[in-house]
Design an enzyme around this catalytic site. Structure first.
Site, PDB file in Angstrom:
ATOM      1  N   LYS A  70     -12.426   0.190  21.280  1.00  0.00           N
ATOM      2  CA  LYS A  70     -11.122   0.822  21.019  1.00  0.00           C
ATOM      3  C   LYS A  70     -11.316   2.174  20.344  1.00  0.00           C
ATOM      4  O   LYS A  70     -12.098   2.306  19.409  1.00  0.00           O
ATOM      5  CB  LYS A  70     -10.266  -0.077  20.120  1.00  0.00           C
ATOM      6  CG  LYS A  70      -9.879  -1.392  20.788  1.00  0.00           C
ATOM      7  CD  LYS A  70      -9.278  -2.387  19.835  1.00  0.00           C
ATOM      8  CE  LYS A  70      -9.064  -3.721  20.538  1.00  0.00           C
ATOM      9  NZ  LYS A  70      -8.755  -4.799  19.588  1.00  0.00           N
ATOM     10  N   TYR A 130      -4.069   3.494  20.932  1.00  0.00           N
ATOM     11  CA  TYR A 130      -5.503   3.273  21.075  1.00  0.00           C
ATOM     12  C   TYR A 130      -5.884   2.940  22.506  1.00  0.00           C
ATOM     13  O   TYR A 130      -5.198   2.179  23.174  1.00  0.00           O
ATOM     14  CB  TYR A 130      -6.019   2.205  20.104  1.00  0.00           C
ATOM     15  CG  TYR A 130      -5.232   0.930  20.041  1.00  0.00           C
ATOM     16  CD1 TYR A 130      -3.995   0.864  19.401  1.00  0.00           C
ATOM     17  CD2 TYR A 130      -5.738  -0.243  20.588  1.00  0.00           C
ATOM     18  CE1 TYR A 130      -3.271  -0.318  19.335  1.00  0.00           C
ATOM     19  CE2 TYR A 130      -5.034  -1.426  20.507  1.00  0.00           C
ATOM     20  CZ  TYR A 130      -3.807  -1.445  19.878  1.00  0.00           C
ATOM     21  OH  TYR A 130      -3.094  -2.625  19.805  1.00  0.00           O
ATOM     22  N   ASP A 168      -1.181 -14.270  13.133  1.00  0.00           N
ATOM     23  CA  ASP A 168      -2.193 -13.703  12.237  1.00  0.00           C
ATOM     24  C   ASP A 168      -2.292 -14.511  10.941  1.00  0.00           C
ATOM     25  O   ASP A 168      -3.378 -14.665  10.384  1.00  0.00           O
ATOM     26  CB  ASP A 168      -1.874 -12.241  11.960  1.00  0.00           C
ATOM     27  CG  ASP A 168      -2.083 -11.373  13.196  1.00  0.00           C
ATOM     28  OD1 ASP A 168      -1.620 -10.216  13.199  1.00  0.00           O
ATOM     29  OD2 ASP A 168      -2.686 -11.876  14.171  1.00  0.00           O
TER      30      ASP A 168
HETATM   31  C1  LIG Z   1      -2.555  -6.514  22.596  1.00  0.00           C
HETATM   32  C2  LIG Z   1      -1.565  -6.661  23.719  1.00  0.00           C
HETATM   33  C3  LIG Z   1      -0.387  -7.362  23.549  1.00  0.00           C
HETATM   34  N1  LIG Z   1       0.491  -7.482  24.596  1.00  0.00           N
HETATM   35  C4  LIG Z   1       1.730  -8.215  24.359  1.00  0.00           C
HETATM   36  C5  LIG Z   1       1.533  -9.659  23.908  1.00  0.00           C
HETATM   37  C6  LIG Z   1       2.644  -9.906  22.939  1.00  0.00           C
HETATM   38  O1  LIG Z   1       3.767 -10.446  23.609  1.00  0.00           O
HETATM   39  C7  LIG Z   1       3.018  -8.532  22.405  1.00  0.00           C
HETATM   40  C8  LIG Z   1       2.549  -8.293  20.984  1.00  0.00           C
HETATM   41  O2  LIG Z   1       1.171  -8.634  20.943  1.00  0.00           O
HETATM   42  P1  LIG Z   1       0.442  -8.785  19.548  1.00  0.00           P
HETATM   43  O3  LIG Z   1       1.358  -9.496  18.583  1.00  0.00           O
HETATM   44  O4  LIG Z   1      -0.925  -9.378  19.808  1.00  0.00           O
HETATM   45  O5  LIG Z   1       0.315  -7.266  19.084  1.00  0.00           O
HETATM   46  P2  LIG Z   1      -0.568  -6.746  17.876  1.00  0.00           P
HETATM   47  O6  LIG Z   1      -0.469  -7.685  16.703  1.00  0.00           O
HETATM   48  O7  LIG Z   1      -0.240  -5.338  17.688  1.00  0.00           O
HETATM   49  O8  LIG Z   1      -2.032  -6.865  18.461  1.00  0.00           O
HETATM   50  C9  LIG Z   1      -2.958  -5.813  18.416  1.00  0.00           C
HETATM   51  O9  LIG Z   1      -3.410  -5.754  17.097  1.00  0.00           O
HETATM   52  C10 LIG Z   1      -4.656  -5.157  16.825  1.00  0.00           C
HETATM   53  C11 LIG Z   1      -4.425  -3.929  15.986  1.00  0.00           C
HETATM   54  C12 LIG Z   1      -5.531  -4.875  17.953  1.00  0.00           C
HETATM   55  O10 LIG Z   1      -6.549  -4.195  17.802  1.00  0.00           O
HETATM   56  C13 LIG Z   1      -5.267  -5.451  19.271  1.00  0.00           C
HETATM   57  O11 LIG Z   1      -5.366  -4.427  20.244  1.00  0.00           O
HETATM   58  C14 LIG Z   1      -3.997  -6.156  19.448  1.00  0.00           C
HETATM   59  O12 LIG Z   1      -4.310  -7.531  19.363  1.00  0.00           O
HETATM   60  O13 LIG Z   1       2.408  -7.580  23.277  1.00  0.00           O
HETATM   61  C15 LIG Z   1       0.241  -6.929  25.844  1.00  0.00           C
HETATM   62  O14 LIG Z   1       1.047  -7.054  26.792  1.00  0.00           O
HETATM   63  N2  LIG Z   1      -0.934  -6.238  26.028  1.00  0.00           N
HETATM   64  C16 LIG Z   1      -1.848  -6.090  25.012  1.00  0.00           C
HETATM   65  O15 LIG Z   1      -2.890  -5.429  25.226  1.00  0.00           O
END
Ligand SMILES: Cc1cn([C@H]2C[C@H](O)[C@@H](COP(=O)(O)OP(=O)(O)O[C@H]3O[C@H](C)C(=O)[C@H](O)[C@H]3O)O2)c(=O)[nH]c1=O
Length: 181
Positions: A70, A130, A168
């Site tokens: 990333k 990112y 988380d």
């Molecule tokens: C990561 C991702 C998520 N999604 C969808 C899945 C969930 O319905 C929604 C939110 O996902 P999430 O809660 O995992 O989002 P973050 O908590 O910001 O996750 C990120 O947090 C840290 C900072 C990271 O480095 C990762 O790239 C990523 O895991 O977006 C997608 O459609 N595509 C994706 O690549």
């Protein structure tokens, strides 16, 4: 483009060259040739953009298969960006590093494959963009507990309790998490 080593081998801080004039500024946020010349030979296939309101902490996340390198930057507000080495073969296995990325400092963090990544928002509002070297693979998505005592990440909480997702909050600690060879 300036490259700054960190205490984790492979994890780099990048300071792009800024061209400022009366209109504002211009910078190249990614240039394959320049980055390859700096030793970062990454092929990005996906660009992510998240917006966070309040003391949000996103992470720590990684994909156990289709691990993503990333290139992270903050284009609104300020974040404390963290990488954790999850490669069992690494002498720095289980070690972490953090750096402030902000719309003001224009800094970027390169986090190679094999690391967990997460960030704490330091401003009221933050937007993070990112680039990733592999596609999102939800079946391989893994979390690592942000405040695991064995990781002992020194998040700049400043007395605030971060807001984390249920996923988380329920993440395994370092000694229970899946890791890389
Ligand atoms: C990561 C991702 C998520 N999604 C969808 C899945 C969930 O319905 C929604 C939110 O996902 P999430 O809660 O995992 O989002 P973050 O908590 O910001 O996750 C990120 O947090 C840290 C900072 C990271 O480095 C990762 O790239 C990523 O895991 O977006 C997608 O459609 N595509 C994706 O690549």
């Amino acid at each position: 483009m300036k490259l700054i080593d960190t205490k984790l081998d492979g994890v780099k801080i990048l300071e792009p060259r800024l061209f400022e004039d009366a209109r504002g500024f211009f910078m190249e946020s990614w240039n394959a040739q320049r980055f390859a010349a700096l030793g970062i030979d990454a092929q990005f296939v996906q660009d992510n953009h998240s917006r966070s309101v309040g003391p949000i902490l996103r992470g720590l996340h990684y994909q156990i298969q289709h691990s993503q390198g990333k290139l992270v930057r903050c284009t609104l507000g300020r974040i404390f960006d963290v990488a954790v080495d999850l490669r069992r073969s690494s002498p720095q296995f289980g070690q972490w590093m953090g750096v402030e990325l902000s719309a003001e400092n224009h800094r970027q963090l390169w986090v190679p494959e094999g690391f967990a990544h997460g960030f704490l928002v330091l401003s009221d509002l933050a937007e993070v963009q990112y680039k990733c070297t592999d596609f999102y693979a939800p079946e391989h998505d893994r979390s690592l507990l942000w405040n695991d005592p064995d990781l002992a990440i020194d998040w700049p909480l400043l007395g605030r309790t971060p807001i984390v997702s249920a996923k988380d909050a329920a993440a395994p600690g370092f000694h229970q998490a899946e890791t890389f060879p």
